[in-house]
Motif scaffolding. Structure first.
Motif, PDB file in Angstrom:
ATOM      1  N   VAL A  28     -13.276  10.782 -97.862  1.00 65.12           N
ATOM      2  CA  VAL A  28     -14.566  10.306 -97.371  1.00 65.12           C
ATOM      3  C   VAL A  28     -14.352   8.981 -96.636  1.00 65.12           C
ATOM      4  O   VAL A  28     -13.643   8.093 -97.116  1.00 65.12           O
ATOM      5  CB  VAL A  28     -15.577  10.114 -98.519  1.00 65.12           C
ATOM      6  CG1 VAL A  28     -16.857   9.469 -98.021  1.00 65.12           C
ATOM      7  CG2 VAL A  28     -15.883  11.448 -99.167  1.00 65.12           C
ATOM      8  N   PHE A  29     -14.993   8.863 -95.475  1.00 62.88           N
ATOM      9  CA  PHE A  29     -14.841   7.675 -94.637  1.00 62.88           C
ATOM     10  C   PHE A  29     -16.211   7.132 -94.256  1.00 62.88           C
ATOM     11  O   PHE A  29     -17.170   7.889 -94.095  1.00 62.88           O
ATOM     12  CB  PHE A  29     -14.060   8.034 -93.367  1.00 62.88           C
ATOM     13  CG  PHE A  29     -12.681   8.536 -93.665  1.00 62.88           C
ATOM     14  CD1 PHE A  29     -11.618   7.658 -93.786  1.00 62.88           C
ATOM     15  CD2 PHE A  29     -12.451   9.885 -93.853  1.00 62.88           C
ATOM     16  CE1 PHE A  29     -10.343   8.124 -94.091  1.00 62.88           C
ATOM     17  CE2 PHE A  29     -11.177  10.362 -94.152  1.00 62.88           C
ATOM     18  CZ  PHE A  29     -10.118   9.476 -94.269  1.00 62.88           C
ATOM     19  N   LEU A  30     -16.293   5.814 -94.121  1.00 59.53           N
ATOM     20  CA  LEU A  30     -17.537   5.123 -93.780  1.00 59.53           C
ATOM     21  C   LEU A  30     -17.332   4.295 -92.522  1.00 59.53           C
ATOM     22  O   LEU A  30     -16.334   3.578 -92.402  1.00 59.53           O
ATOM     23  CB  LEU A  30     -17.961   4.198 -94.914  1.00 59.53           C
ATOM     24  CG  LEU A  30     -18.146   4.856 -96.279  1.00 59.53           C
ATOM     25  CD1 LEU A  30     -18.268   3.800 -97.355  1.00 59.53           C
ATOM     26  CD2 LEU A  30     -19.356   5.759 -96.258  1.00 59.53           C
ATOM     27  N   THR A  31     -18.288   4.394 -91.617  1.00 56.31           N
ATOM     28  CA  THR A  31     -18.283   3.583 -90.401  1.00 56.31           C
ATOM     29  C   THR A  31     -19.658   2.958 -90.281  1.00 56.31           C
ATOM     30  O   THR A  31     -20.670   3.664 -90.378  1.00 56.31           O
ATOM     31  CB  THR A  31     -18.012   4.453 -89.161  1.00 56.31           C
ATOM     32  OG1 THR A  31     -16.807   5.187 -89.352  1.00 56.31           O
ATOM     33  CG2 THR A  31     -17.890   3.593 -87.912  1.00 56.31           C
ATOM     34  N   THR A  32     -19.716   1.646 -90.087  1.00 55.85           N
ATOM     35  CA  THR A  32     -21.004   0.973 -89.897  1.00 55.85           C
ATOM     36  C   THR A  32     -20.910   0.002 -88.733  1.00 55.85           C
ATOM     37  O   THR A  32     -19.820  -0.466 -88.375  1.00 55.85           O
ATOM     38  CB  THR A  32     -21.447   0.191 -91.153  1.00 55.85           C
ATOM     39  OG1 THR A  32     -20.512  -0.852 -91.397  1.00 55.85           O
ATOM     40  CG2 THR A  32     -21.553   1.091 -92.368  1.00 55.85           C
ATOM     41  N   ASP A  33     -22.044  -0.294 -88.156  1.00 52.90           N
ATOM     42  CA  ASP A  33     -22.124  -1.304 -87.100  1.00 52.90           C
ATOM     43  C   ASP A  33     -23.537  -1.856 -87.109  1.00 52.90           C
ATOM     44  O   ASP A  33     -24.503  -1.104 -87.301  1.00 52.90           O
ATOM     45  CB  ASP A  33     -21.807  -0.689 -85.732  1.00 52.90           C
ATOM     46  CG  ASP A  33     -21.750  -1.742 -84.635  1.00 52.90           C
ATOM     47  OD1 ASP A  33     -20.969  -2.711 -84.781  1.00 52.90           O
ATOM     48  OD2 ASP A  33     -22.486  -1.603 -83.636  1.00 52.90           O
ATOM     49  N   THR A  34     -23.672  -3.141 -86.920  1.00 52.75           N
ATOM     50  CA  THR A  34     -24.979  -3.786 -86.847  1.00 52.75           C
ATOM     51  C   THR A  34     -25.119  -4.464 -85.494  1.00 52.75           C
ATOM     52  O   THR A  34     -24.181  -5.091 -85.006  1.00 52.75           O
ATOM     53  CB  THR A  34     -25.153  -4.813 -87.986  1.00 52.75           C
ATOM     54  OG1 THR A  34     -25.087  -4.104 -89.230  1.00 52.75           O
ATOM     55  CG2 THR A  34     -26.479  -5.537 -87.890  1.00 52.75           C
ATOM     56  N   PHE A  35     -26.281  -4.316 -84.894  1.00 51.85           N
ATOM     57  CA  PHE A  35     -26.555  -4.962 -83.612  1.00 51.85           C
ATOM     58  C   PHE A  35     -27.860  -5.734 -83.728  1.00 51.85           C
ATOM     59  O   PHE A  35     -28.651  -5.506 -84.644  1.00 51.85           O
ATOM     60  CB  PHE A  35     -26.608  -3.936 -82.473  1.00 51.85           C
ATOM     61  CG  PHE A  35     -27.612  -2.838 -82.671  1.00 51.85           C
ATOM     62  CD1 PHE A  35     -28.912  -2.972 -82.190  1.00 51.85           C
ATOM     63  CD2 PHE A  35     -27.270  -1.666 -83.321  1.00 51.85           C
ATOM     64  CE1 PHE A  35     -29.849  -1.964 -82.375  1.00 51.85           C
ATOM     65  CE2 PHE A  35     -28.198  -0.646 -83.504  1.00 51.85           C
ATOM     66  CZ  PHE A  35     -29.490  -0.799 -83.029  1.00 51.85           C
ATOM     67  N   THR A  36     -28.074  -6.662 -82.812  1.00 49.61           N
ATOM     68  CA  THR A  36     -29.292  -7.481 -82.820  1.00 49.61           C
ATOM     69  C   THR A  36     -29.879  -7.557 -81.416  1.00 49.61           C
ATOM     70  O   THR A  36     -29.192  -7.284 -80.427  1.00 49.61           O
ATOM     71  CB  THR A  36     -29.007  -8.916 -83.310  1.00 49.61           C
ATOM     72  OG1 THR A  36     -28.018  -9.503 -82.463  1.00 49.61           O
ATOM     73  CG2 THR A  36     -28.510  -8.922 -84.752  1.00 49.61           C
ATOM     74  N   ALA A  37     -31.145  -7.934 -81.354  1.00 46.40           N
ATOM     75  CA  ALA A  37     -31.854  -8.243 -80.111  1.00 46.40           C
ATOM     76  C   ALA A  37     -31.785  -7.122 -79.073  1.00 46.40           C
ATOM     77  O   ALA A  37     -31.415  -7.337 -77.926  1.00 46.40           O
ATOM     78  CB  ALA A  37     -31.341  -9.557 -79.523  1.00 46.40           C
ATOM     79  N   LEU A  38     -32.189  -5.909 -79.480  1.00 44.87           N
ATOM     80  CA  LEU A  38     -32.269  -4.789 -78.536  1.00 44.87           C
ATOM     81  C   LEU A  38     -33.665  -4.812 -77.918  1.00 44.87           C
ATOM     82  O   LEU A  38     -34.669  -4.599 -78.602  1.00 44.87           O
ATOM     83  CB  LEU A  38     -32.012  -3.466 -79.263  1.00 44.87           C
ATOM     84  CG  LEU A  38     -31.936  -2.209 -78.401  1.00 44.87           C
ATOM     85  CD1 LEU A  38     -30.711  -2.272 -77.478  1.00 44.87           C
ATOM     86  CD2 LEU A  38     -31.868  -0.967 -79.274  1.00 44.87           C
ATOM     87  N   THR A  39     -33.739  -5.103 -76.630  1.00 42.97           N
ATOM     88  CA  THR A  39     -35.037  -5.250 -75.965  1.00 42.97           C
ATOM     89  C   THR A  39     -35.774  -3.917 -75.874  1.00 42.97           C
ATOM     90  O   THR A  39     -35.172  -2.843 -75.927  1.00 42.97           O
ATOM     91  CB  THR A  39     -34.875  -5.844 -74.554  1.00 42.97           C
ATOM     92  OG1 THR A  39     -34.018  -4.992 -73.793  1.00 42.97           O
ATOM     93  CG2 THR A  39     -34.284  -7.247 -74.607  1.00 42.97           C
ATOM     94  N   ASP A  40     -37.085  -3.996 -75.734  1.00 43.31           N
ATOM     95  CA  ASP A  40     -37.905  -2.797 -75.620  1.00 43.31           C
ATOM     96  C   ASP A  40     -37.433  -1.963 -74.427  1.00 43.31           C
ATOM     97  O   ASP A  40     -37.198  -2.491 -73.344  1.00 43.31           O
ATOM     98  CB  ASP A  40     -39.372  -3.186 -75.430  1.00 43.31           C
ATOM     99  CG  ASP A  40     -40.257  -1.965 -75.340  1.00 43.31           C
ATOM    100  OD1 ASP A  40     -40.131  -1.073 -76.206  1.00 43.31           O
ATOM    101  OD2 ASP A  40     -41.067  -1.891 -74.395  1.00 43.31           O
ATOM    102  N   GLY A  41     -37.273  -0.676 -74.649  1.00 46.33           N
ATOM    103  CA  GLY A  41     -36.824   0.234 -73.601  1.00 46.33           C
ATOM    104  C   GLY A  41     -35.312   0.345 -73.479  1.00 46.33           C
ATOM    105  O   GLY A  41     -34.808   1.250 -72.817  1.00 46.33           O
ATOM    106  N   ALA A  42     -34.575  -0.545 -74.116  1.00 41.57           N
ATOM    107  CA  ALA A  42     -33.106  -0.512 -74.058  1.00 41.57           C
ATOM    108  C   ALA A  42     -32.564   0.467 -75.104  1.00 41.57           C
ATOM    109  O   ALA A  42     -33.239   0.790 -76.088  1.00 41.57           O
ATOM    110  CB  ALA A  42     -32.528  -1.903 -74.292  1.00 41.57           C
TER     111      ALA A  42
END
Length: 181
Positions: A28-42
């Motif tokens: 079993v493998f886990l991949t995660t990513d966090t992002f911030t400030a995604l503008t509306d429509g992006a």
């Protein structure tokens, strides 16, 4: 951000008998990513590339989840045309003692010529407060589970902000197993 809530939700997702045995087996493998400030429509894009799977290994999506601060449409495409797959994301074995490594590779921020064929659009409401406090049981959206990956088909995941405001954060959580067939 309250990482404790995110950790609890990940633990909840991982708490079942088959997952427990597969974890002990080191498949079993886990991949995660966090992002911030995604503008509306992006849209934030990810690539799931199972082309590295050998003939004797089957890749199975156990759970694909997103946690978002605002509402979004999550698009899953098959066979996109990419000029660059993007940045490789770190994937870890759920059994930290195992020496098994993953054959499915995940990327963030690809360069896309064509999205490919959409196979799975999903609406996710996000957290109305825009904070992690409501994340457990509120903003975590399971997009799909138990899907068998094909080595001949790359997948593109697009998380499109449709909220009318900037998305404060988003987290991509992908759990899969690679088992000998």
């Amino acid at each position: 951000m309250d990482w404790t809530d995110a950790g609890r939700e990940i633990a909840r997702l991982l708490n079942d008998d088959s997952y427990h045995q597969h974890s002990h087996d080191g498949i079993v493998f886990l991949t995660t990513d966090t992002f911030t400030a995604l503008t509306d429509g992006a849209t934030k894009y990810y690539v799931v590339d199972p082309s590295g799977l050998s003939d004797t290994v089957q890749g199975v999506v156990e759970n694909f989840v997103v946690s978002l601060s605002t509402e979004a449409l999550v698009h899953i495409y098959r066979d996109p045309t990419l000029t660059d797959k993007g940045t490789v994301l770190t994937t870890v074995n759920a059994n930290l003692k195992s020496t098994n490594t993953n054959e499915v590779v995940f990327y963030a921020d690809p360069t896309i010529s064509s999205n490919g064929t959409e196979i799975h659009p999903v609406y996710t409401p996000g957290v109305s407060s825009g904070s992690w406090r409501g994340a457990v049981g509120g903003s975590m959206s399971t997009l799909f589970s138990e899907r068998i990956l094909s080595p001949s088909h790359i997948m593109l995941v697009g998380i499109e902000n449709v909220s009318g405001v900037t998305m404060d954060y988003g987290t991509f959580i992908y759990r899969h197993r690679e088992e000998v067939v």
